[in-house]
Design a protein around this motif. Structure first.
Motif, PDB file in Angstrom:
ATOM      1  N   LEU A  66      -1.776  44.839  -1.486  1.00  0.00           N
ATOM      2  CA  LEU A  66      -1.675  43.453  -1.940  1.00  0.00           C
ATOM      3  C   LEU A  66      -2.244  42.499  -0.896  1.00  0.00           C
ATOM      4  N   ALA A  67      -1.995  42.777   0.384  1.00  0.00           N
ATOM      5  CA  ALA A  67      -2.543  41.926   1.434  1.00  0.00           C
ATOM      6  C   ALA A  67      -4.066  41.998   1.445  1.00  0.00           C
ATOM      7  N   GLN A 109      -3.534  32.414 -11.645  1.00  0.00           N
ATOM      8  CA  GLN A 109      -2.180  32.893 -11.927  1.00  0.00           C
ATOM      9  C   GLN A 109      -1.976  34.302 -11.392  1.00  0.00           C
ATOM     10  N   ARG A 110      -3.009  35.143 -11.495  1.00  0.00           N
ATOM     11  CA  ARG A 110      -2.885  36.501 -10.944  1.00  0.00           C
ATOM     12  C   ARG A 110      -2.684  36.447  -9.427  1.00  0.00           C
ATOM     13  N   ARG A 111      -3.346  35.492  -8.803  1.00  0.00           N
ATOM     14  CA  ARG A 111      -3.161  35.348  -7.358  1.00  0.00           C
ATOM     15  C   ARG A 111      -1.713  34.974  -7.039  1.00  0.00           C
ATOM     16  N   LEU A 112      -1.157  34.010  -7.781  1.00  0.00           N
ATOM     17  CA  LEU A 112       0.227  33.605  -7.533  1.00  0.00           C
ATOM     18  C   LEU A 112       1.178  34.789  -7.688  1.00  0.00           C
ATOM     19  N   ASP A 113       0.972  35.569  -8.740  1.00  0.00           N
ATOM     20  CA  ASP A 113       1.848  36.718  -8.974  1.00  0.00           C
ATOM     21  C   ASP A 113       1.718  37.741  -7.847  1.00  0.00           C
ATOM     22  N   ALA A 114       0.478  37.948  -7.370  1.00  0.00           N
ATOM     23  CA  ALA A 114       0.262  38.911  -6.282  1.00  0.00           C
ATOM     24  C   ALA A 114       0.930  38.434  -4.996  1.00  0.00           C
ATOM     25  N   ALA A 157       5.386  34.386 -10.727  1.00  0.00           N
ATOM     26  CA  ALA A 157       5.231  33.012 -10.268  1.00  0.00           C
ATOM     27  C   ALA A 157       4.698  32.163 -11.399  1.00  0.00           C
ATOM     28  N   ARG A 158       5.192  30.943 -11.458  1.00  0.00           N
ATOM     29  CA  ARG A 158       4.794  30.070 -12.559  1.00  0.00           C
ATOM     30  C   ARG A 158       4.362  28.744 -11.989  1.00  0.00           C
ATOM     31  N   ASN A 159       3.110  28.414 -12.205  1.00  0.00           N
ATOM     32  CA  ASN A 159       2.624  27.101 -11.803  1.00  0.00           C
ATOM     33  C   ASN A 159       2.870  26.164 -12.971  1.00  0.00           C
ATOM     34  N   VAL A 163       1.466  39.564 -15.832  1.00  0.00           N
ATOM     35  CA  VAL A 163       1.070  38.177 -15.610  1.00  0.00           C
ATOM     36  C   VAL A 163       2.251  37.282 -15.930  1.00  0.00           C
ATOM     37  N   SER A 164       2.129  36.014 -15.578  1.00  0.00           N
ATOM     38  CA  SER A 164       3.226  35.080 -15.819  1.00  0.00           C
ATOM     39  C   SER A 164       3.386  34.815 -17.313  1.00  0.00           C
ATOM     40  N   ALA A 165       4.537  34.282 -17.651  1.00  0.00           N
ATOM     41  CA  ALA A 165       4.808  33.963 -19.055  1.00  0.00           C
ATOM     42  C   ALA A 165       3.824  32.939 -19.586  1.00  0.00           C
ATOM     43  N   ALA A 166       3.428  31.986 -18.736  1.00  0.00           N
ATOM     44  CA  ALA A 166       2.496  30.949 -19.191  1.00  0.00           C
ATOM     45  C   ALA A 166       1.143  31.541 -19.548  1.00  0.00           C
ATOM     46  N   VAL A 167       0.633  32.438 -18.696  1.00  0.00           N
ATOM     47  CA  VAL A 167      -0.658  33.074 -18.981  1.00  0.00           C
ATOM     48  C   VAL A 167      -0.546  33.963 -20.213  1.00  0.00           C
ATOM     49  N   LEU A 168       0.544  34.709 -20.302  1.00  0.00           N
ATOM     50  CA  LEU A 168       0.729  35.598 -21.449  1.00  0.00           C
ATOM     51  C   LEU A 168       0.758  34.802 -22.750  1.00  0.00           C
TER      52      LEU A 168
END
Length: 538
Positions: free
Chosen positions: A125-126, A154-159, A256-258, A449-454
């Motif tokens: 992940l790093a 969003q994928r970055r936030l989740d990672a 993570a949810r922006n 992925v986040s709920a918002a992206v999904l």
């Protein structure tokens, strides 16, 4: 792809051309080794304002990109990249791992594999996060580029959240403190960042700073959104005050949810198919796996054959309608039925009563949102409410262990959902996506992925394959013992040679979907299962 488009070969940076040429190259890179139809390329590059002769302009860009790739491969030792013309469109034949975007995806998938050790996961992940040099396709115009940026942000936030959780479990709070403050400043409304940073500060004996951060984020949320911190952050604040911090959690289900409102979705419809000739469209197979259907012929009107007649219910016959409060009412008698009472009604009665008034209304209804005469706020239409009632009935049956009844209700709900999104996808899909996500979760379909992206993916039947593939997964009635990521299933499906990205249930091939689920499970859990039946609950 992260930041401005760049092409490097043998340590040299090559000129990638104008923004339009970069957009053409980007449209091919995101689908490396997969055919992209000409109509899709035109849509991605020009949105709904193509030039007078878009194909001629596109061919000109492709010719220049071919020369650029020839130059790049001549500098590289043994590395090739070329554009091929196939019947289904143009293909950029290059190792996907040579593109930072695809390498990021692979590393995040490996880092998300819970079968691997935390040390290896944190390292992967790093490494993925170090690839990030800025917003993807920075500077490229158009709705498609914006959608790519939103998805990968969003994928970055989740990672980041996964990485920080693992580092805290490994006992490395100082590493989290070094990295997270800058990201929290970049995304000031992402609460999981603040939660993890508070944990790290407390673990290093800096509890006062953790409390200061909570005060700051609470004020920021109140000023910008008029809301309070979420329950997880509030609970952590109380724990820090009491000095009784719980251990770092395992990977969170909620990503993570922006909360910054996403940009409006593009409206033009691209070509429905990406192949030159229309593929065979098999009818969706019934519920219950490969051998035998799990839905009996009397499971509900939508589960019967196409010759069944749908007789509109008369005013004298009781009809079940879902109200916004979640209760079920017998309209003819005006007698409220609680959920406990609903459980006592035979499944066939509930489904038949619900569906008998659903499909005719759905077929004849075009206007889905109705405005109340007394105000300007939209109210949910009875048609959507009936679909939600079917999904709710399926959830009730599932909670009671009535699996076949739950599958039958899900089949009816999915078929009605299909009718509704055919009528008006932009309005109907978003209203039903939450129920669809719950149904997928019960079937063992996981989400990376986040709920918002999904929600964005599932509410875009015109632009993404997620609604069609999700519907087929539910129609098949599979219930996975161990969850498989939906985006991995979709990716495996679309990477199958000769397959067109589906936009309707009828476009989804069950055999390819079965293989995609198998591959997704084997990749995630490091297994070599060859029969999907071994992955399903009995």
């Amino acid at each position: 792809m992260f930041g401005e488009m760049e092409l490097w070969s043998a340590g040299r940076s090559l000129e990638v051309g104008t923004p339009r040429q970069q957009a053409v190259l980007a449209a091919l890179v995101v689908d490396a080794r997969r055919p992209v139809a000409i109509e899709t390329l035109i849509h991605r590059v020009w949105d709904h304002t193509p030039p007078a002769n878009p194909r001629a302009v596109l061919y000109s860009h492709l010719s220049r990109i071919r020369r650029l790739l020839t130059q790049a491969t001549s500098l590289a030792d043994g590395t090739t990249a070329q554009i091929e013309r196939r019947h289904a469109g143009y293909v950029l034949d290059v190792d996907p791992d040579l593109a930072d975007l695809h390498r990021f995806r692979r590393l995040v998938e490996q880092g998300s594999d819970r079968q691997r050790g935390d040390d290896a996961r944190a390292a992967e992940l790093a490494e993925a996060l170090r690839l990030w040099r800025g917003s993807p396709l920075a500077g490229l115009p158009g709705g498609w580029a914006a959608q790519v940026r939103d998805s990968w942000q969003q994928r970055r936030l989740d990672a980041v959240v996964q990485w920080a959780q693992i580092e805290l479990r490994l006992g490395h709070p100082a590493t989290v403190i070094t990295t997270l403050p800058d990201l929290a400043a970049e995304y000031p409304l992402v609460e999981p960042f603040e939660t993890l940073l508070m944990r790290a500060l407390h673990a290093t004996g800096r509890g006062a700073e953790a409390l200061d951060r909570y005060s700051a984020v609470r004020q920021r949320l109140a000023d910008e959104l008029g809301t309070d911190p979420g329950p997880e952050l509030r609970a952590l604040h109380r724990a820090v005050l009491n000095g009784e911090l719980p251990p770092p959690p395992r990977d969170s289900v909620a990503a993570a949810r922006n909360v910054t409102p996403p940009p409006p979705r593009p409206q033009p419809r691209p070509a429905a198919s990406t192949s030159a000739s229309a593929p065979h469209r098999p009818d969706p197979e019934p519920v219950g796996g490969d051998e035998s259907p799990a839905v009996p012929p009397d499971a509900g009107l939508l589960a019967t054959d196409h010759t069944a007649t749908l007789e509109p219910a008369s005013a004298e016959k009781p009809r079940l309608l879902t109200t916004l409060s979640g209760r079920v009412t017998a309209v003819a008698t005006h007698t409220p039925l609680t959920r406990a009472q609903l459980r006592l009604i035979p499944r066939r009665t509930v489904l038949a009563a619900l569906v008998a008034v659903v499909l005719p209304a759905a077929i004849g209804s075009v206007h889905i949102f109705q405005r109340d005469k007394s105000d300007d706020s939209p109210s949910i239409s009875p048609t959507i409410a009936r679909a939600q009632a079917l999904f709710a009935a399926a959830e009730e049956f599932d909670q009671e262990g009535r699996i076949k009844d739950a599958q039958a209700a899900t089949v009816d709900a999915v078929r009605l959902y299909d009718e509704l999104i055919k009528l008006n996808p932009d309005q109907n899909a978003p209203a039903l996506v939450p129920a669809l996500i719950k149904a997928l979760d019960r079937a063992g379909v996981d989400f990376s992925v986040s709920a918002a992206v999904l929600r964005t993916w599932l509410a875009n039947p015109v632009y993404t394959p997620y609604p069609a593939i999700s519907q087929m997964l539910l129609l098949r009635g599979w219930r996975l013992k161990a969850p498989v990521y939906l985006d991995v299933i979709v990716s495996n499906y679309e990477h199958t040679r000769g397959i067109t990205s589906p936009r309707h249930i009828a476009d989804v091939r069950p055999d390819v979907l079965r293989a995609a689920v198998l591959e997704g499970s084997n990749t995630r859990y490091g297994t070599q299962v060859r029969d999907l039946q071994q992955l399903l609950e009995p």
